[in-house]
Design an enzyme around this catalytic site. Structure first.
Site, PDB file in Angstrom:
ATOM      1  N   ASN A 109       0.673  -1.334   0.429  1.00  0.00           N
ATOM      2  CA  ASN A 109      -0.251  -0.236  -0.055  1.00  0.00           C
ATOM      3  C   ASN A 109       0.607   1.298   0.140  1.00  0.00           C
ATOM      4  OD1 ASN A 109       0.794   0.047   2.313  1.00  0.00           O
ATOM      5  ND2 ASN A 109      -0.739   0.679   4.030  1.00  0.00           N
TER       6      ASN A 109
ATOM      7  N   GLU B 208       4.983  -3.654  12.581  1.00  0.00           N
ATOM      8  CA  GLU B 208       4.310  -3.122  12.411  1.00  0.00           C
ATOM      9  C   GLU B 208       2.894  -3.038  11.594  1.00  0.00           C
ATOM     10  OE1 GLU B 208       2.766   0.100  13.251  1.00  0.00           O
ATOM     11  OE2 GLU B 208       5.242   0.754  13.438  1.00  0.00           O
TER      12      GLU B 208
ATOM     13  N   CYS C 237      -2.979   1.589   6.729  1.00  0.00           N
ATOM     14  CA  CYS C 237      -3.419   1.757   8.040  1.00  0.00           C
ATOM     15  C   CYS C 237      -4.110   2.394   8.903  1.00  0.00           C
ATOM     16  CB  CYS C 237      -1.864   1.044   9.037  1.00  0.00           C
ATOM     17  SG  CYS C 237      -0.199   1.544   8.445  1.00  0.00           S
TER      18      CYS C 237
ATOM     19  N   GLU D 291       8.615   3.181  13.660  1.00  0.00           N
ATOM     20  CA  GLU D 291       9.234   4.147  12.508  1.00  0.00           C
ATOM     21  C   GLU D 291       9.630   5.355  12.949  1.00  0.00           C
ATOM     22  OE1 GLU D 291       7.470   1.368   9.999  1.00  0.00           O
ATOM     23  OE2 GLU D 291       9.392   0.209  10.034  1.00  0.00           O
TER      24      GLU D 291
END
Ligand code: UN1
Length: 499
Positions: free
Chosen positions: A158, A255, A289, A469
Site C-alpha cells: 500500500n 507494524e 493502516c 519507525e
C-alpha cells in the site's frame, strides 16, 4: 486501449549486485488492479535457495559496510533522495499501474521516501550517544550505537516506496546490510528502489532484493544469519513472525493493523471535519493502516454531518488512478475485494444501515478492475465486527456519542491503537484527547492519515510490538546500544564496592 502492445518487462532479484532469476526459474505475474488485462511485469518466484544466497551476500557485505563512517553512509542517501526526486513522475506512474493508488498520491508516496532519505542522511552526523561521569574517579563512561547486522525488510503493497524507505534508509545509515522482500502486489516499485540505490553508490551485497510470496518471508525470518526482521503488514503474519523470532530470540519490529477513528464534537468546524473524513476514509481507497474506518459523531451534529457528507461521497470519482480527476482508485487484488465485500455482508447482517455504496463499481472500463464504491454504514455499535476488525478498503462505520468521555471510550475500545483524530474548537477537549486516546498518533483538526517521517510512527496494543519507525526512534530499531567504560586510574576499581 491496447494493453499488450509492448513487451511485458521481466524483472529479477538482486543478490550481491547481480540481477538474477529465481534458482527454480519460477515466475509470477504482477497485474494492474485498475485493469487486470495488463501485466505490469513478470517477477522471480523465489525460494529458500535464493534467500540463502542473499543472506550470505548481506552477511559478507556487513563486514565492511558497518565500518564505513555514518556521515559517509549518509552522503549516499542524499544522492538517493535527489535521484528519487528526479524520477518522481516515472516512479509514480509505475506505482499507480501496479497497485492502483491515484497518481497524486503515488507522487506523495515517492515524496515520503525523499523526505526519509534526506532525514536519515542528516542523521548520519547525529548518531549521538551519551557521555556521563562515572561513579568512580579517573574513569569515563559513554554509550555508542552499533548496527544490528543483517536485516530482513518485509513490506506491504500500500506504500510501496514510503514504507520500504522508512526501514531501508534508516537501516542503511546505521550500517546494516539487508535482504528486502517487497510485496508481490508491488514488486516493480521495490525493484526500482534497489536499482536507484545501486546507481547512487550503495555497494553490492548491502541491499539485496528477493521477490516472492510468503515462502520468501518465512525463509528470511527463520534464517539463522538474519539478525533482525522489520515487517509491516497484517496482524496474522506479524504474529507468525513474532513466534519464530521469539523462539530464536531474534530482534523484530512489527507494524501491523489499525481500526482508526475520527471523533467529531458538536463544536467542531463541520466543513473541515467532513473534508478530513472524506480524505481519511477514502484516500488510497481506505487502504492505509492509518485509514479512518470509524467516524464517531456527536449526537447533536450527526444528522447535519451525514446530510452533507453523503452527497460529497457520492460525488467522488472512482476509477483508474492514472486518469485525470480520479479520486478513488481500485482495491489491490481479488482476495482483498472479496474481503471488503464480506465485511459489507457482515455489517448488514449485524444490523448496521447502509447509507451509500456497498458494492463493486463496474460501469464501463471499471469492469476490468477491482473497484468498490465508497461505502458508509450508519447505526454501527461499538461491539459490531465492522467496528472492531480491520477492513482495509473504502468502508467506514458511523457511531454516535453524547460526550467526549464516551467518544474516547468508543475510540479506545478496539484491539488496535495506531491513529486517531478529534475535531473540536475547544482546546481543553483537544488536550484531553491527546492525553487519553489509546493510539500512537493523535491528530487535532486533521484526519487520521498523513504522518510525517521525522515523527515516531507506530501504535499500541495489536498494532505492533512497541517499536516506532520514523523520527529518531527508528534508529533504536536498527542499532544496538553499547556502554563503554574507560578506566584510567591504573588500578582495579570495583563498581558499587570501592565507593
Ligand atoms: C501505512 O498505511 O502503512 O500516515 C503507512 C500515513 C502515511 C503512511 C501510512 N504517511 O497515512
Amino acid at each position: 486501449m491496447k494493453l499488450f502492445s509492448r513487451q511485458t518487462p521481466v524483472f529479477r532479484n538482486c543478490i550481491n549486485g547481480q540481477w538474477l532469476a529465481a534458482r527454480s526459474g519460477k515466475i509470477f505475474e504482477d497485474r494492474n488492479p485498475a485493469d487486470t488485462r495488463e501485466i505490469v511485469g513478470l517477477f522471480p518466484s523465489s525460494g529458500s535457495a535464493d534467500v540463502n544466497h542473499a543472506v550470505s551476500a548481506a552477511k559478507e557485505a556487513f563486514r565492511f559496510w558497518s565500518l564505513v563512517p555514518a556521515p559517509k553512509r549518509g552522503l549516499i542517501l542524499y544522492e538517493i533522495g535527489r535521484a528519487l526526486t528526479q524520477r518522481k513522475e516515472e516512479l509514480a506512474e509505475l506505482m499507480t499501474r501496479e497497485m492502483g493508488k491515484v497518481l497524486e498520491e503515488a507522487r506523495g508516496d515517492i515524496q515520503e521516501a525523499v523526505d526519509m532519505a534526506f532525514y536519515a542522511a542528516g542523521e548520519g552526523r547525529r548518531l549521538f550517544g551519551d557521555t556521563t561521569p562515572s561513579e568512580l574517579p579517573d574513569k569515563f563512561c559513554l554509550s555508542v550505537r552499533r548496527p544490528v547486522g543483517v536485516c530482513a525488510i518485509i513490506t506491504p503493497w500500500n506504500f510501496p516506496m514510503a514504507v520500504p524507505s522508512w526501514k531501508i534508509f534508516a537501516a542503511l545509515m546505521c550500517g546494516n546490510s539487508m535482504v528486502f522482500k517487497p510485496s508481490e502486489d508491488a514488486p516493480a516499485t521495490g525493484t526500482r528502489l534497489v536499482e536507484i540505490m545501486q546507481d547512487c553508490g550503495v555497494p553490492s551485497g548491502v541491499i539485496n532484493l528477493v521477490h516472492g510470496d510468503g515462502t520468501v518471508g518465512r525463509a528470511l525470518v527463520a534464517h539463522p544469519d538474519v539478525n533482525l526482521v522489520s515487517f509491516t503488514g497484517s496482524c496474522a503474519a506479524g504474529r507468525e513472525i513474532a513466534q519464530v523470532c521469539g523462539k530464536h530470540l531474534k530482534k523484530h519490529s512489527l507494524e501491523l493493523g489499525g481500526k482508526n477513528a475520527q471523533i467529531v464534537m458538536d463544536d467542531a468546524d463541520l466543513k473541515l471535519a467532513m473534508e478530513g473524513a472524506l480524505w481519511g476514509a477514502f484516500g488510497t481507497s481506505g487502504q492505509r493502516c492509518t485509514a479512518t474506518s470509524r467516524l464517531i459523531l456527536h449526537k447533536k451534529i450527526k444528522q447535519k454531518f451525514l446530510r452533507q457528507w453523503i452527497p460529497a461521497i457520492k460525488k467522488l470519482s472512482v476509477g483508474n488512478g492514472l486518469a485525470e480527476g480520479v479520486q478513488v482508485g481500485p482495491i489491490v487484488n481479488q482476495a482483498q475485494m472479496e474481503r471488503v465485500k464480506s465485511y459489507v455482508r457482515i455489517g448488514l447482517k449485524e444490523g448496521a444501515r447502509l447509507l451509500t455504496g456497498g458494492k463493486p463499481a463496474t460501469s464501463g472500463e471499471l469492469r476490468y478492475g477491482h473497484f468498490f464504491e465508497p461505502t458508509v454504514f450508519d447505526r454501527v455499535t461499538p461491539s459490531m465486527r465492522i467496528a472492531q476488525e480491520e477492513i482495509f478498503g473504502p468502508v467506514v462505520g458511523v457511531l454516535e456519542t453524547e460526550s467526549l468521555e464516551e467518544a474516547i471510550e468508543i475510540l479506545n475500545g478496539t484491539s488496535y491503537g495506531l491513529s486517531s483524530s478529534i475535531y473540536t474548537r475547544n482546546v481543553n477537549q483537544a488536550f484531553k484527547a491527546i492525553r487519553d486516546l489509546d493510539a500512537g498518533i493523535t491528530y487535532v483538526n486533521g484526519p487520521t492519515i498523513g504522518a510525517e517521517v521525522h515523527l515516531p510512527f507506530g501504535g499500541i496494543k495489536n498494532t505492533g510490538n512497541g517499536h516506532r519507525e520514523g523520527g529518531r526512534t527508528v534508529f533504536d530499531i536498527f542499532t544496538e546500544w553499547k556502554a563503554a567504560y574507560i578506566d584510567y586510574s591504573q588500578k582495579l576499581q570495583r563498581a558499587q564496592i570501592d565507593t
